[in-house]
Write a protein that holds these residues in place. Sequence first.
Motif, short mmCIF file in Angstrom:
data_model
loop_
_atom_site.label_atom_id
_atom_site.label_comp_id
_atom_site.label_asym_id
_atom_site.label_seq_id
_atom_site.Cartn_x
_atom_site.Cartn_y
_atom_site.Cartn_z
N ASN A 10 0.86 -1.07 0.14
CA ASN A 10 -0.30 -0.39 0.23
C ASN A 10 0.40 1.06 -0.17
O ASN A 10 1.22 1.84 1.18
N ARG A 11 1.02 1.87 -1.25
CA ARG A 11 1.79 3.19 -0.96
C ARG A 11 1.69 3.89 -1.11
O ARG A 11 0.62 4.18 -1.41
N ALA A 12 2.10 4.85 0.00
CA ALA A 12 1.26 6.36 0.40
C ALA A 12 1.45 7.32 0.40
O ALA A 12 3.34 7.59 0.98
N TRP A 13 2.04 8.25 -1.22
CA TRP A 13 2.51 9.13 -1.75
C TRP A 13 2.97 10.07 0.00
O TRP A 13 4.24 11.01 -0.68
N GLY A 14 1.77 10.52 0.25
CA GLY A 14 1.96 11.48 1.15
C GLY A 14 3.44 11.26 2.70
O GLY A 14 4.41 11.98 3.33
N GLU A 15 3.14 9.83 2.46
CA GLU A 15 3.92 8.94 3.84
C GLU A 15 5.71 9.73 3.43
O GLU A 15 6.27 9.77 3.99
N ILE A 16 5.85 9.04 1.76
CA ILE A 16 6.69 9.44 1.15
C ILE A 16 7.76 10.24 1.81
O ILE A 16 8.58 10.67 1.93
N MET A 17 6.64 11.53 1.01
CA MET A 17 6.56 12.79 1.56
C MET A 17 7.66 13.17 2.35
O MET A 17 8.13 13.91 2.95
N ALA A 18 6.59 13.00 4.01
CA ALA A 18 7.14 12.91 4.65
C ALA A 18 8.69 12.52 5.24
O ALA A 18 8.95 13.71 5.60
N TYR A 19 8.28 10.81 4.79
CA TYR A 19 9.94 11.16 4.75
C TYR A 19 10.85 11.82 4.27
O TYR A 19 11.97 11.91 5.01
N LEU A 20 10.65 11.42 3.20
CA LEU A 20 11.79 12.97 2.53
C LEU A 20 12.29 14.37 2.67
O LEU A 20 13.20 14.58 3.05
N SER A 21 11.49 15.05 3.31
CA SER A 21 11.12 15.74 4.38
C SER A 21 11.80 15.90 5.08
O SER A 21 12.66 16.44 5.70
N LEU A 22 11.83 15.00 6.40
CA LEU A 22 12.18 14.71 7.26
C LEU A 22 14.07 14.60 7.63
O LEU A 22 14.55 14.96 7.93
N ILE A 23 14.42 13.46 6.23
CA ILE A 23 15.81 13.13 6.34
C ILE A 23 16.57 13.96 5.78
O ILE A 23 17.71 13.69 5.41
N THR A 24 15.60 15.28 5.02
CA THR A 24 15.94 16.34 4.07
C THR A 24 16.85 17.43 5.09
O THR A 24 17.98 17.30 5.09
N VAL A 25 16.22 16.98 6.21
CA VAL A 25 16.33 18.22 8.05
C VAL A 25 17.80 17.82 7.89
O VAL A 25 18.72 19.17 7.54
N PRO A 26 18.55 16.60 8.48
CA PRO A 26 20.44 16.66 8.33
C PRO A 26 21.39 17.42 7.27
O PRO A 26 22.39 18.08 7.75
N VAL A 27 21.21 17.04 5.85
CA VAL A 27 21.44 17.51 4.72
C VAL A 27 21.78 18.77 4.85
O VAL A 27 22.95 19.25 4.55
N LEU A 28 20.66 19.54 4.82
CA LEU A 28 20.09 21.13 5.02
C LEU A 28 21.70 21.56 6.24
O LEU A 28 21.73 22.97 5.85
N ALA A 29 20.62 20.79 7.39
CA ALA A 29 21.40 21.54 8.42
C ALA A 29 23.13 21.42 8.35
O ALA A 29 23.62 22.35 8.55
N PHE A 30 23.52 20.91 8.16
CA PHE A 30 25.09 19.94 7.48
C PHE A 30 25.63 20.48 7.03
O PHE A 30 26.56 22.05 6.23
N TYR A 31 24.62 21.22 5.45
CA TYR A 31 25.16 22.96 4.18
C TYR A 31 25.40 23.60 4.78
O TYR A 31 26.24 24.43 4.59
N LEU A 32 23.67 24.69 5.77
CA LEU A 32 23.93 25.33 5.81
C LEU A 32 25.16 25.64 6.81
O LEU A 32 26.33 27.01 7.04
N PHE A 33 25.88 25.08 7.98
CA PHE A 33 26.37 25.18 8.90
C PHE A 33 28.34 25.10 8.63
O PHE A 33 28.97 25.93 8.68
N LEU A 34 28.42 24.52 7.28
CA LEU A 34 29.71 24.21 6.71
C LEU A 34 29.66 25.45 5.90
O LEU A 34 30.85 26.37 5.07
N GLN A 35 28.38 26.11 5.05
CA GLN A 35 28.75 27.25 4.27
C GLN A 35 29.06 28.47 4.91
O GLN A 35 29.94 28.67 4.62
N ARG A 36 28.39 28.80 6.10
CA ARG A 36 28.92 29.65 7.35
C ARG A 36 31.07 28.97 6.93
O ARG A 36 31.65 30.24 7.29
#
Lengths: 292, 355
Positions: free
Chosen positions: A253-279
Motif C-alpha cells: 500500500n504505497r502512500a505518497w504523502g508518507e513518502i513525502m513526509a519521510y523525505l522531508s524529514l531525512i532532508t533536514v540533516p543535509v540542509l543543517a550540515f550544508y548551512l553550517f559548512l557554508q558559514r
Amino acid sequence: MATINPDNHGLRLILRYTVLTLIAVIFVFPLVFMVMSSLKPDQQLLADTSSLRAFLPVGDISLNNYVAAFDRAPVGLFVMNSVIVTGVTVVLSLLVCSLAAFSFVFLNWRGRGVILSVILATLIVPFETIAIPLLLIASKLPWIGAEGVTIGWLNSYRVQIVPFIADGLTIFLFVQYFKDLPGELIEAARVEGASWPQIYRRIVMPLAGPVIATAAILKFLVMYNQYLWPLMVVQQESYRPVMVGLQYFFQLNRAWGEIMAYLSLITVPVLAFYLFLQRAFIASIASTGVKG
Amino acid sequence: MADVKLRGLRKSFGAVDVIKGVDIDIADGEFVVFVGPSGCGKSTLLRMIAGLEDITGGTLEIDGVVVNDKQPKDRGIAMVFQSYAIFPHMTVRENVAFGLTINGLAKAEKDAKVAEAARILQMEHLLDRRPSQLSGGQRQRVAIGRAIVRDPKVFLFDEPLSNLDAALRMDMRMEIGKLHQSLDATMVYVTHDQVEAMTLADKIVVLRDGLVMQIGAPMELYHNPANLFVAGFLGAPSMNFITVDVQAIEGDLARVSHPALEPIAVAHKGRDIRAGGKAVLGVRPQYLAPVEGPAGMLHGTVALTERLGSETVVDVTLRDGSKIIAAIGEDRVYPTGAGIGLRFDPAQAHLFAVD
C-alpha cells in the motif's frame, strides 16, 4: 565615451534578478513540492499535481503523514544511523585523506608519484565493480569487540564506515589544494623549528578551510545517500540507514504523502550540515584569502 | 653568533650542476651578500645553508660543526624570505612567537622576547593585527621580527626587499643595516640588487653560473674587479669595455691603443696580456670627463643624452662605431650628433684579458 545610464542600469539589474530568480525557482520547486505534498492526504496530493496548487499549502493540511511515517518505520533510528555513519566517515576521511595528501605533497619519499597515480586511477573504477569483492572481504574480516574475537563485519556501523574513509577524490582535492599553498610558508615553519606533524597541524590544516569544507560536503552527500552498499551488508533494522529505510514506504500500500513526509524529514540533516559548512566556508575564505 | 664555512660546496639537480664547488669563509658577526644575475645559484646556495636544499658535495660548517645532514631547525639559523612567508592565519604576535611556541618556551619569556623584537622593529602597535591588515613593509618587519626573537646563530635573507617599492626599499635597507650593527649577528644576504650589496655588505660574494667570481669588500670589488664579469656587474651604469690592441708591455704597464683612443699605459696586474694581442680596457662611466676641443683621449659623437639632474648620462658612439657611456656629474646639454672628447685617468682604468 561609455557612461553608465542610470535607467539602463536599473533595467539590467531587473533583468538579471529575473533570470536569477527563475533559476532559483527551478531548483527550489521540487523541495517546495515535497514539503507541501507531505502535508496533504494522498487523494488531494495527486489531484493537485496538475496545477500550481501542488506548490501551495492549500486544502486539507495536516501533519498526519508524519505521524503515519513514524508508525510505519523507525524514522528516528534510521536518521540517527545515517548521521552516525556519515559523520564518523566524514571526520575520519578528512583526517586520513589530508594526511595522505600532506605526505604526497610535502614529504620526499621514493615512489610517491606512482602511488598517487594509482590512487587517482581508482577514481574511474565504479563502486559497483568492487561491491561484490568488498562484500566477501567484509564478511570474513575479524573484529575484537565485547564478545571477543568475531568473524565478519556484516550488520554493523563499521562495515558502512571503514571502506569509505580513504578515497581518491578526497585525496585529490587535498593534493591540489596543498600544492597551491605557498611553499615558503612550509619552509619558514621548518626553519622556525616545526616538525612535520606540527606543520600539518599548525600551518597546513588551518589554511585548508576551503578544501576541508568542499571535501566534507561532497563526502557527506555520498555517505548520506548510500543505498547499494548498506542494502548488501546490513540486514538488521538497528544499523539501517535512511535511504534503505525508504523501502518501507514502497510496500504494497504505497502512500505518497508518507513518502513525502519521510523525505522531508531525512532532508533536514543535509540542509543543517550544508548551512553550517557554508558559514565555515565563508569564514575560512575571509581569514585565509590573503597571501603575502 | 657564529662563523660559517663553505668548503667545495656542490649542488646538482639531476644532471644539472647548479653550484659547482664554492669556498666561502664567513666570519662571526660579518654581513655577507651573495650577488649575481638570475640563475647564478645565489638563492640555492643560501637555501643549502638553511638546510632547505640537500648538499650534493662538499661540507658546510656553522659554528665549527658540520651541518650537511642536519635539519633546518637544528642549524641555529633564521631566515627571511622574499615573500615574507608570514602565516596568514595567525596574528603578528603569533607569527613572531611561532618558533618560540614550537620550542615550548614559557609564556612570560615568550611575551618578553616578542615585546623586545617589536620594540626594536617599532611595530608594537601591529602585534594584534592579522597579516592581511599590514602593508608590504610592515609584513617585512614581521618576518624580520620572527627571525630575531629566536636569537639565531646566523641570519639568512633571501632577496627580502625585492617585493617593496623603491622608497620603502631604501628605508628597509637602512633598517637592516642598523639591525646588523645593533645585533652584531652573522648575516648572509642574497640579492640581485647591487646597491643593496654595496651598501649593506662587509663582504660581497659575486656568483656566476654556480661559481664564485670574486669575494671581497664592496670597495675592493668596485675598484679592483678580478675579472670582466665582476667589473661589468658592479657599478651603475656598467663599466665601459673597449677592445684594444696591446702594443707593448713595459714593466707593470701595458701600452694599448684603439682607433678612437690615444695610446695610453694601463696596469696589467699580471693578467694574461701579451704585446701584439688584444685586451679589454675597462673604464667606469663616472671616470670619463668631457673636454673641449680636440684634447680628449677618446673621440666620438653624442648619440643620446639622459639628464638626471644630478648627473648627465651621455651615450657616445666612438669613431670605430663602438658605444660607451659617460656619466658626467653635472647637468649639461650635449646636442645629439655633436663631436665629443673624453678624458680619463689611466690609473683608474682596468685592463683585462680577452675571455
